[in-house]
Design a protein around this motif. Structure first.
Motif, mmCIF file in Angstrom:
data_model
loop_
_atom_site.group_PDB
_atom_site.id
_atom_site.type_symbol
_atom_site.label_atom_id
_atom_site.label_comp_id
_atom_site.label_asym_id
_atom_site.label_seq_id
_atom_site.Cartn_x
_atom_site.Cartn_y
_atom_site.Cartn_z
ATOM 1 N N GLU A 50 0.828 -1.202 0.000
ATOM 2 C CA GLU A 50 0.000 0.000 0.000
ATOM 3 C C GLU A 50 0.867 1.258 0.000
ATOM 4 O O GLU A 50 1.832 1.363 0.772
ATOM 5 N N MET A 51 0.518 2.211 -0.847
ATOM 6 C CA MET A 51 1.311 3.435 -0.961
ATOM 7 C C MET A 51 1.323 4.215 0.357
ATOM 8 O O MET A 51 2.333 4.837 0.702
ATOM 9 N N THR A 52 0.237 4.178 1.112
ATOM 10 C CA THR A 52 0.200 4.883 2.402
ATOM 11 C C THR A 52 1.334 4.427 3.299
ATOM 12 O O THR A 52 2.047 5.238 3.908
ATOM 13 N N GLY A 53 1.517 3.113 3.403
ATOM 14 C CA GLY A 53 2.584 2.583 4.245
ATOM 15 C C GLY A 53 3.956 2.890 3.694
ATOM 16 O O GLY A 53 4.890 3.198 4.449
ATOM 17 N N LEU A 54 4.100 2.812 2.373
ATOM 18 C CA LEU A 54 5.398 3.104 1.762
ATOM 19 C C LEU A 54 5.808 4.557 1.998
ATOM 20 O O LEU A 54 6.968 4.848 2.323
ATOM 21 N N LEU A 55 4.856 5.469 1.864
ATOM 22 C CA LEU A 55 5.166 6.880 2.084
ATOM 23 C C LEU A 55 5.495 7.159 3.547
ATOM 24 O O LEU A 55 6.334 8.020 3.853
ATOM 25 N N LYS A 56 4.851 6.433 4.445
ATOM 26 C CA LYS A 56 5.183 6.601 5.861
ATOM 27 C C LYS A 56 6.624 6.181 6.119
ATOM 28 O O LYS A 56 7.377 6.863 6.820
ATOM 29 N N ILE A 57 7.017 5.041 5.545
ATOM 30 C CA ILE A 57 8.408 4.589 5.703
ATOM 31 C C ILE A 57 9.364 5.614 5.106
ATOM 32 O O ILE A 57 10.381 5.967 5.720
ATOM 33 N N LYS A 58 9.034 6.114 3.924
ATOM 34 C CA LYS A 58 9.879 7.128 3.287
ATOM 35 C C LYS A 58 10.046 8.348 4.193
ATOM 36 O O LYS A 58 11.127 8.958 4.249
ATOM 37 N N ALA A 70 21.973 7.034 4.402
ATOM 38 C CA ALA A 70 21.902 7.038 2.940
ATOM 39 C C ALA A 70 20.886 6.035 2.402
ATOM 40 O O ALA A 70 20.545 6.071 1.217
ATOM 41 N N LEU A 71 20.375 5.156 3.277
ATOM 42 C CA LEU A 71 19.308 4.240 2.864
ATOM 43 C C LEU A 71 18.083 5.005 2.369
ATOM 44 O O LEU A 71 17.268 4.460 1.617
ATOM 45 N N ALA A 72 17.941 6.250 2.788
ATOM 46 C CA ALA A 72 16.801 7.054 2.334
ATOM 47 C C ALA A 72 16.771 7.160 0.812
ATOM 48 O O ALA A 72 15.695 7.312 0.211
ATOM 49 N N GLN A 73 17.943 7.063 0.179
ATOM 50 C CA GLN A 73 17.995 7.192 -1.278
ATOM 51 C C GLN A 73 17.262 6.056 -1.983
ATOM 52 O O GLN A 73 16.847 6.190 -3.138
ATOM 53 N N THR A 74 17.093 4.919 -1.299
ATOM 54 C CA THR A 74 16.388 3.798 -1.929
ATOM 55 C C THR A 74 14.910 4.115 -2.147
ATOM 56 O O THR A 74 14.263 3.477 -2.970
ATOM 57 N N LEU A 75 14.385 5.087 -1.396
ATOM 58 C CA LEU A 75 12.975 5.457 -1.510
ATOM 59 C C LEU A 75 12.783 6.828 -2.145
ATOM 60 O O LEU A 75 11.657 7.314 -2.240
ATOM 61 N N ALA A 76 13.879 7.429 -2.591
ATOM 62 C CA ALA A 76 13.803 8.799 -3.105
ATOM 63 C C ALA A 76 12.863 8.916 -4.298
ATOM 64 O O ALA A 76 12.187 9.934 -4.482
ATOM 65 N N GLY A 77 12.798 7.895 -5.113
ATOM 66 C CA GLY A 77 11.973 7.959 -6.311
ATOM 67 C C GLY A 77 10.539 7.513 -6.121
ATOM 68 O O GLY A 77 9.777 7.447 -7.096
ATOM 69 N N LEU A 78 10.155 7.228 -4.889
ATOM 70 C CA LEU A 78 8.796 6.750 -4.626
ATOM 71 C C LEU A 78 7.787 7.838 -4.975
ATOM 72 O O LEU A 78 7.864 8.956 -4.468
ATOM 73 N N ALA A 86 2.863 6.757 -9.247
ATOM 74 C CA ALA A 86 3.511 5.689 -10.008
ATOM 75 C C ALA A 86 3.749 4.503 -9.080
ATOM 76 O O ALA A 86 4.852 4.337 -8.538
ATOM 77 N N PRO A 87 2.730 3.689 -8.857
ATOM 78 C CA PRO A 87 2.851 2.568 -7.931
ATOM 79 C C PRO A 87 3.985 1.623 -8.312
ATOM 80 O O PRO A 87 4.333 1.469 -9.487
ATOM 81 N N LEU A 88 4.539 0.981 -7.298
ATOM 82 C CA LEU A 88 5.616 0.033 -7.538
ATOM 83 C C LEU A 88 5.083 -1.202 -8.255
ATOM 84 O O LEU A 88 3.916 -1.574 -8.098
ATOM 85 N N PRO A 89 5.929 -1.860 -9.063
ATOM 86 C CA PRO A 89 5.477 -3.098 -9.709
ATOM 87 C C PRO A 89 5.171 -4.171 -8.666
ATOM 88 O O PRO A 89 5.813 -4.247 -7.620
ATOM 89 N N LYS A 90 4.158 -4.955 -8.951
ATOM 90 C CA LYS A 90 3.785 -6.029 -8.035
ATOM 91 C C LYS A 90 4.663 -7.257 -8.275
ATOM 92 O O LYS A 90 5.201 -7.445 -9.362
#
Length: 294
Positions: free
Chosen positions: A140-148, A205-213, A217-221
């Protein structure tokens, strides 16, 4: 005498120093367990679970928890682009090879579960069974954005109480029943104190892994990778309050894998802490079933 943890160090394929913590009898007839943490997490997340599995009076087993590069006591990578699931899968395989583990039950929390799925898709012989902790092929994008929002450089606490309060501010709605001792323990996993100065237990620097979230544009399943596990014994642990793994996705996962053992943890969000007795008992029972199947 209680089983003791031992620190293990080895080299990654590209020469970084990797850390793992091991407990339990290496010569056990039971399948070993490999514990893979979440994105910013470390071996410390599995201490309670690992101790119980290692000291099981009927089937004591070897348990190894792994710090991927940039986490815990493993080296940071000078190239943040290598903080990626395929590279971290290589770190897991390097540790397993170093320890002579050819087949294991893999318990993957969040990022660790993604690594497990990619491992299955690559047909790794390491996987004997999988426990996915609040992770699936659709997120879910909500959870991904919270992690970001919380990964990266954060204000440095001035005391352990300050650190615990900061963690509670971020996660109180996800873990409404966690007590003061629980928040302090969480702070102790998220920070380390050296000469009076607090430092995060992962590379910011792990934050860079989510920079493009991007919400648009949902992530591929990853259903194809998930389906690569169809012949493996599988358990799914789902936080009842999770904002990353939806109930609809859980039901679809169960439809794809009819033998899926589902554990829903009440009053916990992403990701369940794997420290309560009922959840640990279910994991131990699942591991015993995997031994019999093997």
């Amino acid at each position: 005498m209680p089983a003791q943890f031992h620190d293990v160090f080895c080299a990654s394929a590209d020469g970084l120093r990797l850390h793992a913590r091991e407990i339990g009898p290496a010569a056990s007839s039971a399948l070993p367990v490999l514990c893979l943490p979440g994105l910013t997490r470390t071996t410390a997340d599995f201490e309670v679970l690992a101790q119980v599995l290692a000291e099981d009076p009927n089937t004591p087993r070897r348990v190894v928890a792994i710090d991927y590069r940039g986490r815990g006591l493993s080296d940071h990578d000078p190239d943040p682009a290598k903080y990626a699931v395929p590279v971290e899968m290589g770190d897991v395989l390097a540790v397993a090879t170093h320890l002579g583990i050819g087949k294991a039950i893999v318990i993957g929390t969040s990022r660790g579960g993604l690594i497990s799925m990619v491992m299955a898709a690559s047909q790794s012989p390491l996987l004997a069974a999988v426990v996915l902790n609040d992770i699936g092929p659709a997120l879910e994008m909500t959870g991904l954005l919270k992690i970001k929002g919380y990964v990266g450089i954060r204000p440095t606490p001035t005391s352990w109480d300050d650190a615990a309060n900061a963690i509670r501010t971020m996660f109180a709605s996800d873990f409404p029943n966690l007590d003061e001792a629980g928040w302090l323990a969480w702070a102790g996993r998220a920070w380390r104190e050296t000469d009076g100065r607090f430092e995060q237990t992962y590379d910011p620097a792990l934050a860079q892994t989510l920079a493009g979230l991007d919400p648009d544009a949902p992530l591929p399943k990853l259903w194809e990778a998930f389906d690569a596990m169809k012949d493996l014994p599988m358990m799914l642990i789902h936080g009842a309050l999770s904002d990353l793994l939806s109930r609809a996705t859980v039901e679809k996962m169960a439809a794809h894998h009819p033998d899926l053992a589902l554990v829903t943890v009440a009053d916990q969000g992403h990701a369940p802490l794997l420290a309560d007795a009922p959840t640990i008992a279910r994991i131990a029972a699942f591991c015993a079933r995997c031994d019999r199947a093997a």
